[in-house]
Design a protein around this motif. Sequence first.
Motif, PDB file in Angstrom:
ATOM      1  N   GLU A  63     -18.154  32.613  35.740  1.00  0.00           N
ATOM      2  CA  GLU A  63     -17.630  31.285  35.879  1.00  0.00           C
ATOM      3  C   GLU A  63     -18.662  30.258  36.248  1.00  0.00           C
ATOM      4  O   GLU A  63     -18.717  28.874  35.940  1.00  0.00           O
ATOM      5  CB  GLU A  63     -16.424  31.128  37.017  1.00  0.00           C
ATOM      6  CG  GLU A  63     -15.382  31.948  36.576  1.00  0.00           C
ATOM      7  CD  GLU A  63     -15.288  33.471  37.059  1.00  0.00           C
ATOM      8  OE1 GLU A  63     -16.522  34.043  37.446  1.00  0.00           O
ATOM      9  OE2 GLU A  63     -14.298  33.967  37.074  1.00  0.00           O
ATOM     10  N   ASN A 110     -20.537  27.486  33.813  1.00  0.00           N
ATOM     11  CA  ASN A 110     -20.097  26.185  33.439  1.00  0.00           C
ATOM     12  C   ASN A 110     -19.210  25.610  34.610  1.00  0.00           C
ATOM     13  O   ASN A 110     -18.899  24.387  34.316  1.00  0.00           O
ATOM     14  CB  ASN A 110     -19.290  26.314  32.039  1.00  0.00           C
ATOM     15  CG  ASN A 110     -17.842  26.916  32.383  1.00  0.00           C
ATOM     16  OD1 ASN A 110     -17.719  27.625  33.442  1.00  0.00           O
ATOM     17  ND2 ASN A 110     -17.264  27.048  31.324  1.00  0.00           N
ATOM     18  N   GLY A 111     -19.279  26.321  35.801  1.00  0.00           N
ATOM     19  CA  GLY A 111     -18.547  25.461  36.868  1.00  0.00           C
ATOM     20  C   GLY A 111     -17.071  25.548  36.667  1.00  0.00           C
ATOM     21  O   GLY A 111     -16.351  24.843  37.595  1.00  0.00           O
ATOM     22  N   MET A 112     -16.373  26.185  35.465  1.00  0.00           N
ATOM     23  CA  MET A 112     -14.970  25.832  35.323  1.00  0.00           C
ATOM     24  C   MET A 112     -14.404  27.211  35.301  1.00  0.00           C
ATOM     25  O   MET A 112     -14.888  28.189  34.580  1.00  0.00           O
ATOM     26  CB  MET A 112     -14.829  25.220  34.246  1.00  0.00           C
ATOM     27  CG  MET A 112     -15.417  23.769  33.851  1.00  0.00           C
ATOM     28  SD  MET A 112     -15.066  22.767  32.170  1.00  0.00           S
ATOM     29  CE  MET A 112     -16.216  21.439  32.576  1.00  0.00           C
ATOM     30  N   LYS A 113     -13.043  27.230  35.712  1.00  0.00           N
ATOM     31  CA  LYS A 113     -12.346  28.622  35.539  1.00  0.00           C
ATOM     32  C   LYS A 113     -11.782  28.621  34.386  1.00  0.00           C
ATOM     33  O   LYS A 113     -11.456  30.004  33.660  1.00  0.00           O
ATOM     34  CB  LYS A 113     -11.650  28.825  36.640  1.00  0.00           C
ATOM     35  CG  LYS A 113     -12.253  29.085  37.832  1.00  0.00           C
ATOM     36  CD  LYS A 113     -11.109  29.325  39.039  1.00  0.00           C
ATOM     37  CE  LYS A 113     -11.691  29.744  40.225  1.00  0.00           C
ATOM     38  NZ  LYS A 113     -10.923  29.981  41.373  1.00  0.00           N
ATOM     39  N   HIS A 114     -11.525  27.514  33.474  1.00  0.00           N
ATOM     40  CA  HIS A 114     -10.664  27.771  32.258  1.00  0.00           C
ATOM     41  C   HIS A 114     -11.745  27.843  31.138  1.00  0.00           C
ATOM     42  O   HIS A 114     -12.755  27.630  31.141  1.00  0.00           O
ATOM     43  CB  HIS A 114      -9.874  26.578  31.903  1.00  0.00           C
ATOM     44  CG  HIS A 114     -10.551  25.203  31.904  1.00  0.00           C
ATOM     45  ND1 HIS A 114     -10.890  24.519  33.052  1.00  0.00           N
ATOM     46  CD2 HIS A 114     -11.006  24.275  30.967  1.00  0.00           C
ATOM     47  CE1 HIS A 114     -11.537  23.338  32.759  1.00  0.00           C
ATOM     48  NE2 HIS A 114     -11.833  23.368  31.491  1.00  0.00           N
ATOM     49  N   LYS A 115     -11.202  28.678  29.973  1.00  0.00           N
ATOM     50  CA  LYS A 115     -12.197  29.134  28.948  1.00  0.00           C
ATOM     51  C   LYS A 115     -11.940  28.418  27.674  1.00  0.00           C
ATOM     52  O   LYS A 115     -12.784  28.627  26.724  1.00  0.00           O
ATOM     53  CB  LYS A 115     -12.095  30.625  28.679  1.00  0.00           C
ATOM     54  CG  LYS A 115     -11.716  31.295  30.095  1.00  0.00           C
ATOM     55  CD  LYS A 115     -11.718  32.740  29.805  1.00  0.00           C
ATOM     56  CE  LYS A 115     -11.922  33.836  31.200  1.00  0.00           C
ATOM     57  NZ  LYS A 115     -11.639  35.409  30.932  1.00  0.00           N
ATOM     58  N   ASP A 124     -19.381  25.808  27.095  1.00  0.00           N
ATOM     59  CA  ASP A 124     -18.382  25.989  28.205  1.00  0.00           C
ATOM     60  C   ASP A 124     -16.975  26.643  27.770  1.00  0.00           C
ATOM     61  O   ASP A 124     -16.414  27.046  28.440  1.00  0.00           O
ATOM     62  CB  ASP A 124     -18.081  24.532  28.686  1.00  0.00           C
ATOM     63  CG  ASP A 124     -19.274  23.978  29.460  1.00  0.00           C
ATOM     64  OD1 ASP A 124     -20.260  24.747  29.674  1.00  0.00           O
ATOM     65  OD2 ASP A 124     -19.274  22.966  29.684  1.00  0.00           O
TER      66      ASP A 124
END
Length: 330
Positions: free
Chosen positions: A318, A321-326, A222
């Motif tokens: 995105e 992993n279903g998230m916007k932060h990397k 992720d």
Amino acid sequence: MSSGSGTSGEIKADGSFNRQVNKFTVPFGTLPGELPVEAGRYRLLWSAVCPWAHRSVIVRRILGLEDSISLGTASPMRPNLPRVDWEFSLDEDGVDPILGIRYMSEIYKQTDPEYSGRPTVPVIVDVKENKVVNNDYFKLTNYFETVWAPFHKENAPDLYPENLRDEIDHLNDVIFHDVNNGVYKCGFARSQESYEEAYDALFARLDELEQRLSEKRFLAGDFITDSDVRLYATLIRFDAAYYAAFKTNRNRIVDFPNLWGYLRDLYQTPGFGDTTDFHAIKVHYHLSNHIASDDHKSKNILPKGPDLSGLHTAHNREGLNGMKHKFLIK
């Protein structure tokens, strides 16, 4: 990293390229004999063309070490010398403003008058001692990520999480041999057999990474890790330089749906695209005398392509992993 005619001593009897071993490998740390971690004491020398150096600059930027470790930048073009070298012609009066050197080889020779290898980047110079202390490009980013932690910015990401280090180290080793150094094994090969062996290994690994990235946003899952930085440094140069200059021409990265989306994802992340200099990359790999064709009719022509505008388009990764932060924040 250095290239071309200066690597003649690194060609094995079978025509394959065998990169020189780094000489200055004392680690940073707190134990006796290790390099002390001290803000303002060191200068990182690089050239924007070099993937090994670029990844250290990316990590330096992401972790906020820019105020702790200064940066000196060499020209993408090689000086017209009988030896392979880097030149500080981008600076005023053609010398590094902190070290006062015109050529990279000067600081290597000041450190060790008997040094006979190529003067490589990245290299860490102790400005107090005015000498090279580390040119171990394979471990440098890991030092930045671990023992340099006291100087990381607030909420700096963890690029080398302890629970993933075995996986990251394995990935880094594989990526180095088949991809990072793999393109050079193709480009510097002096026999058809060694070239094709490196070519096949390179694209077999890219095919494998293409499949891996169909299910994961980044190599370890992720979040961006040190492995992504290392792979990025080669992928971002691939279509603009290696595909033609190093004959790695089975596919471009844009032809791999997942690798291309992954590359766009990273390029659009602060620290990656904003430290990437395509003009320097193209000038070095297509116009430098030690790489470019000896054909006087073509060696001074800079390729107009490829069209790299697609790097700015939506990557739509995105959802993996279903998230916007990397980043994984410590």
